[in-house]
Design an enzyme around this catalytic site. Structure first.
Site, PDB file in Angstrom:
ATOM      1  CE1 TYR A  14     -16.444  10.287 -15.936  1.00 39.44           C
ATOM      2  CE2 TYR A  14     -15.976  10.303 -13.592  1.00 39.44           C
ATOM      3  CZ  TYR A  14     -16.304   9.617 -14.742  1.00 39.44           C
ATOM      4  OH  TYR A  14     -16.486   8.266 -14.687  1.00 39.44           O
ATOM      5  CE  LYS A  54     -12.725   6.677 -18.297  1.00 38.59           C
ATOM      6  NZ  LYS A  54     -13.056   7.991 -17.754  1.00 38.59           N
ATOM      7  CG  ASP A  74      -9.900  15.067 -15.396  1.00 45.22           C
ATOM      8  OD1 ASP A  74      -9.233  14.486 -16.278  1.00 45.22           O
ATOM      9  OD2 ASP A  74     -10.880  14.547 -14.833  1.00 45.22           O
ATOM     10  NE  ARG A 127      -3.038   0.312   3.204  1.00 51.26           N
ATOM     11  CZ  ARG A 127      -2.326   0.611   4.288  1.00 51.26           C
ATOM     12  NH1 ARG A 127      -1.648   1.734   4.352  1.00 51.26           N
ATOM     13  NH2 ARG A 127      -2.298  -0.218   5.314  1.00 51.26           N
TER      14      ARG A 127
HETATM   15  C1  LIG Z   1     -13.348   8.481 -16.494  1.00 47.02           C
HETATM   16  C2  LIG Z   1     -13.014   9.837 -16.036  1.00 47.02           C
HETATM   17  C3  LIG Z   1     -12.681  10.098 -14.712  1.00 47.02           C
HETATM   18  C4  LIG Z   1     -12.721   9.027 -13.650  1.00 47.02           C
HETATM   19  O1  LIG Z   1     -11.806   8.027 -13.904  1.00 47.02           O
HETATM   20  P1  LIG Z   1     -12.026   6.511 -13.380  1.00 47.02           P
HETATM   21  O2  LIG Z   1     -10.767   5.847 -13.827  1.00 47.02           O
HETATM   22  O3  LIG Z   1     -13.246   6.005 -14.036  1.00 47.02           O
HETATM   23  O4  LIG Z   1     -12.166   6.587 -11.904  1.00 47.02           O
HETATM   24  C5  LIG Z   1     -12.339  11.391 -14.348  1.00 47.02           C
HETATM   25  N1  LIG Z   1     -12.331  12.378 -15.250  1.00 47.02           N
HETATM   26  C6  LIG Z   1     -12.653  12.173 -16.541  1.00 47.02           C
HETATM   27  C7  LIG Z   1     -12.630  13.316 -17.482  1.00 47.02           C
HETATM   28  C8  LIG Z   1     -13.005  10.901 -16.980  1.00 47.02           C
HETATM   29  O5  LIG Z   1     -13.336  10.716 -18.255  1.00 47.02           O
END
Ligand SMILES: *Cc1c(COP(=O)(O)O)cnc(C)c1O
Length: 394
Positions: A109, A206, A181, A56
């Site tokens: 998001y 993604k 982000d 961890r």
């Molecule tokens: C998918 C996504 C997240 C969250 O990511 P996870 O891996 O699903 O927790 C945050 N911001 C954006 C823009 C996303 O597309």
């Protein structure tokens, strides 16, 4: 006395000595490590000595992946989390305390909006939601207690682009930090630290991993904002699995090839859709009529990303028909896969908003978000045509 079989089995195995380095990294699945002595254990647990004691607190596969991401972003520091939301949580809990204030874009998001408003509120952290494309309103919403200004490089689903240099100036003028982000852009398109951002997070789930088989996040950034990050990562239990890290390190190996192909395909898809009578509106920063086209050109160096949003005439009924007819485009409520996928914001990502709030954001029943993959552009255009042609059959 020879070892008994029931003593042999549970004893730790000694790794065979290896004169050569494997080209593909091994997976270090161990949850715990054998320490030399108490002093070494204490120093490692305090992050004062190199090495690992407990998974961890850190493990080699997370470090290998973090190092790649750190280099991709030109970041002084990087950490891998168990999801993109884990990275957002880490940004929040490492920077904020009770009584602090955060400002966030109204096009975040959905779960990011939830954590930075509802969850933050439960912890005594105040928040204000603004239109971050309106720089005057954004500047006016910062207070002396504001710690974070949080935006997305390219926002879902209308693909508004944040002017990162301007937003960094706005944050810094009030002694706040800019958190970006960068999931939709990835470092293949944009390295937000170069525009003055302080912390950058991405869902590696993604396009970064790109193969639809892990859930992971990245937080990277400047030394000045990093002090509480390593401890918060472990204390809040946000550490990633070595298996996921190993897969993502493999996925990232082709990031630039995938991003280049998918961005070119996305531009072709956007131009194709813009010329179809069934399509009311195409949102893509690569098209000259997008409100942020010039900004995107400046900030992303000639590529515009892999997501295209469009609205077909005929509302939800037409969208449902299109989705059924476009058989070669799976309906998946995510993005950044190898294959082209689509989703329907009204019923997925933005379902909790009121109809009026959706309308204000430009999301209609006929709005479809396309995540463009790396197939040939001919395949993708034919798949789109198949969906659109079905709308004309009565
Ligand atoms: C998918 C996504 C997240 C969250 O990511 P996870 O891996 O699903 O927790 C945050 N911001 C954006 C823009 C996303 O597309």
């Amino acid at each position: 006395m020879p070892d008994r079989p029931d003593d042999i089995c549970p004893r730790p195995s000694k790794l065979p000595s290896q004169p050569t380095t494997p080209l593909a990294a091994p997976i270090f699945a161990s949850s715990v490590y054998i320490c030399d002595d108490p002093q070494q254990a204490a120093a490692m647990l305090a992050h004062e000595a190199p090495g690992h004691a407990y998974r961890r607190d850190g493990h080699p596969n997370a470090e290998l992946l973090a190092e790649k991401c750190r280099q991709l972003h030109g970041a002084p520091q990087a950490a891998i989390t168990n999801s993109g939301m884990g990275a957002m949580a880490l940004a929040m809990v490492s920077q904020c305390r009770q009584g602090d204030h955060v400002v966030l874009s109204n096009q975040m998001y959905g779960r990011s909006l939830a954590i930075l408003t509802e969850e933050a509120g439960r912890l005594g952290i105040e928040s204000t939601v603004v239109d971050s494309s309106d720089h005057q309103a954004t500047a006016a919403s910062l207070k002396p207690t504001t710690k974070l200004l949080v935006v997305e490089t390219i926002a879902n689903p209308l693909l508004r682009v944040a002017d990162l240099a301007r937003l960094a100036d706005i944050a810094h003028a009030r002694r706040a930090i800019l958190v970006v982000d960068n999931t939709f852009a990835s470092p293949a398109l944009c390295r937000p630290l170069e525009f003055g951002a302080d912390l950058v997070l991405e869902s590696l789930t993604k396009i970064m991993n790109g193969h639809s088989d892990v859930l992971l996040g990245l937080l990277c950034g400047r030394e000045e904002s990093w002090e509480r990050v390593p401890t918060a990562l472990s204390t809040w239990g946000l550490t990633a699995s070595p298996w996921d890290c190993w897969l993502a390190a493999r996925g990232i190996g082709t990031l630039h090839l995938r991003a280049e192909r998918a961005s070119a395909n996305a531009l072709a898809a956007a131009q194709f859709l813009a010329n179809r009578a069934e399509v009311e509106k195409v949102h893509y920063p690569g098209l000259p009529d997008h409100p942020d086209h010039e900004l995107a050109t400046r900030q992303f160096g000639g590529r515009y990303g892999t997501i295209v949003t469009f609205t077909i005439t005929g509302g939800t009924t037409a969208a449902t028909r299109f989705i059924a007819a476009a058989r070669n485009i799976p309906f998946c409520p995510s993005l950044g896969e190898l294959t082209t996928t689509l989703t329907h914001p009204e019923t997925t990502t933005h379902r909790v908003l009121t109809a009026a709030a959706r309308e204000a954001l430009g999301i209609r029943g006929g709005t479809i978000r396309l995540s463009v993959g790396i197939e040939s552009s001919e395949f993708i255009l034919a798949a789109l045509a198949e969906g659109l042609d079905a709308l004309n059959v009565v």
